[in-house]
Each structure stands twice: as C-alpha cells, then as structure tokens.
Enzyme design. Structure first.
Site, mmCIF file in Angstrom:
data_model
loop_
_atom_site.group_PDB
_atom_site.id
_atom_site.type_symbol
_atom_site.label_atom_id
_atom_site.label_comp_id
_atom_site.label_asym_id
_atom_site.label_seq_id
_atom_site.Cartn_x
_atom_site.Cartn_y
_atom_site.Cartn_z
ATOM 1 N N ARG A 44 4.118 7.597 -1.747
ATOM 2 C CA ARG A 44 2.821 6.981 -2.051
ATOM 3 C C ARG A 44 2.674 6.804 -3.563
ATOM 4 O O ARG A 44 1.958 5.938 -4.032
ATOM 5 C CB ARG A 44 1.669 7.856 -1.544
ATOM 6 C CG ARG A 44 1.543 7.910 -0.044
ATOM 7 C CD ARG A 44 0.305 8.725 0.369
ATOM 8 N NE ARG A 44 0.316 9.052 1.778
ATOM 9 C CZ ARG A 44 -0.057 8.226 2.748
ATOM 10 N NH1 ARG A 44 -0.449 7.018 2.444
ATOM 11 N NH2 ARG A 44 -0.016 8.611 4.004
ATOM 12 N N GLY A 61 -3.794 6.690 2.406
ATOM 13 C CA GLY A 61 -3.261 5.476 1.798
ATOM 14 C C GLY A 61 -4.142 4.824 0.764
ATOM 15 O O GLY A 61 -3.661 4.316 -0.237
ATOM 16 N N LYS A 111 -0.512 -7.792 4.808
ATOM 17 C CA LYS A 111 0.839 -8.078 5.278
ATOM 18 C C LYS A 111 0.802 -9.350 6.123
ATOM 19 O O LYS A 111 0.025 -9.463 7.058
ATOM 20 C CB LYS A 111 1.393 -6.912 6.093
ATOM 21 C CG LYS A 111 2.889 -7.037 6.324
ATOM 22 C CD LYS A 111 3.423 -5.999 7.279
ATOM 23 C CE LYS A 111 3.562 -4.644 6.683
ATOM 24 N NZ LYS A 111 4.323 -3.736 7.594
ATOM 25 N N ASP A 146 -2.398 -4.305 7.900
ATOM 26 C CA ASP A 146 -1.198 -4.628 8.663
ATOM 27 C C ASP A 146 -1.665 -5.262 9.970
ATOM 28 O O ASP A 146 -2.028 -6.428 9.995
ATOM 29 C CB ASP A 146 -0.353 -3.366 8.884
ATOM 30 C CG ASP A 146 1.021 -3.658 9.452
ATOM 31 O OD1 ASP A 146 1.278 -4.802 9.888
ATOM 32 O OD2 ASP A 146 1.862 -2.744 9.477
ATOM 33 N N ASP A 176 -5.231 0.755 1.648
ATOM 34 C CA ASP A 176 -4.027 0.279 0.993
ATOM 35 C C ASP A 176 -3.515 -1.020 1.589
ATOM 36 O O ASP A 176 -3.114 -1.922 0.867
ATOM 37 C CB ASP A 176 -2.922 1.353 1.026
ATOM 38 C CG ASP A 176 -2.618 1.886 2.420
ATOM 39 O OD1 ASP A 176 -3.317 1.524 3.385
ATOM 40 O OD2 ASP A 176 -1.682 2.694 2.540
ATOM 41 N N ASP A 191 3.022 4.710 2.360
ATOM 42 C CA ASP A 191 4.051 5.745 2.394
ATOM 43 C C ASP A 191 5.240 5.378 3.271
ATOM 44 O O ASP A 191 5.153 4.520 4.147
ATOM 45 C CB ASP A 191 3.465 7.059 2.905
ATOM 46 C CG ASP A 191 3.139 7.009 4.378
ATOM 47 O OD1 ASP A 191 3.796 7.718 5.156
ATOM 48 O OD2 ASP A 191 2.215 6.251 4.763
#
Length: 190
Positions: free
Chosen positions: A177, A55, A141, A113, A110, A171
């Site tokens: 991606r 990522g 996020k 989360d 990336d 992804d």
C-alpha cells in the site's frame, strides 16, 4: 526457506516486476487537480469525508490536506477482499461514528473496480439520512464488469487499465500500500 522468507521473496518479486502505470509525481499532480474539483463542489457544505479503510487512507490524507474548507473526517471498513486477490461478498468491519443524518457525505476510496462495496456504502449512508452522498476515488479501473452499467465516481483522479493494481493505498495481498505510484502486477506474478 521459511514461510516469512518465501513471502518476502514473493513481495519483492512482485514489486521488482511491476509495471508503473502512474509515477508518484503523476499521482500527486492528479490529486492536486482533483482537490480543485472537490473544493468547488463541497466548499460551504461542511461535509463529512468518510474514508474506506484500509485502501483509502493514503489517498484521503493526500487529498484533504489540499482542501481549504472545514470538513469532518471519519472512516469505515468494508471489504470484498480481506487480503485475497479476488473479491467476495461485502463484509462490514467498522461503521462510521459520525452522525450522517442531514450531512453531505463524501466517500473516499482508493479504487473503483467492480463497485459493489461502493454501492453498498452509498446505500448505507442514504439509509442513515445523508443529505447527499458523493464518491471520490483515486483510480477508476477501466473494464465492463461494473456492478451497475456506467458506474462512475463523482470525483476521479486517474484511470487505469484492467490490471491487478497496487500502491497509494491499493494492496497486493495486504502489502505494498506504501508504494508511492500506481503499479500493475505482471500476470506471471499473480
């Protein structure tokens, strides 16, 4: 219809129906601004930037070409997803080859989360004797499920609402991606 044709159809449907959260131009502008912050914090330290694969690779490439100071690049591969759309336990696949003892480490990924993978990697770097460990993510996020309350990266380019995201390294089932912006999968396509 073959399974390859079904997969192609699913992937094209997801991309066509996706909600664009951040355009390619917005992403590039945010990375440019982030590069100034990273330069201010890391210039003169000769850090090692450890990219989390797969990522983080697109974001890392976009970021480091904007940094005008000496740095070493390495990578690791740890994942909670392994091609799935929900996370499990952290799996270590490849560890960095650079010596982290006494080094200033910047972990590049990336997305932040839940953060379980990132916290595990921070601890691994510290246990190897890193002088400091900073985290740098393209997207944070927004939700209340973080692995540790209030968990934030040291450097964050963008925020996104709590959708399943893809593009710029993130992804959808191992694909997309390469999408140039940041997109949310429509819930009906999950």
């Amino acid at each position: 219809m073959s399974s390859a044709e079904e997969l192609q159809k699913e992937l094209m449907t997801v991309r066509r129906n996706a909600i664009e959260l951040h355009s390619s131009d917005q992403v590039q502008e945010a990375i440019g601004k982030l590069a100034f912050e990273v330069t201010e914090a890391c210039s003169g330290k000769v850090p090692v930037f450890v990219t989390i694969m797969n990522g983080g690779m697109i974001f890392a490439a976009e970021l480091v070409k904007r940094l005008d100071f000496p740095l070493e690049m390495d990578y690791l591969h740890a994942s909670r997803y392994l091609g799935a759309t929900t996370g499990g336990e952290v799996e270590w696949i490849v560890t960095p080859s650079a010596t982290l003892q006494g080094r200033h480490v910047v972990i590049v990924d990336d997305i932040l989360d839940v953060g379980s993978t990132l916290l595990s990697i921070i601890e691994a770097c510290k246990s190897q004797g890193a002088a400091s460990v900073k985290t740098c993510v393209l997207v944070d996020k927004k939700h209340d499920r973080k692995a540790r309350p209030g968990l934030k990266a040291d450097f964050t380019a963008l925020e996104a609402d709590d959708y399943y995201l893809f593009g710029m390294g993130m992804d959808y089932k191992g694909f997309w991606r390469n999408a140039p912006g940041i997109y949310a999968v429509k819930e009906s396509d999950l």
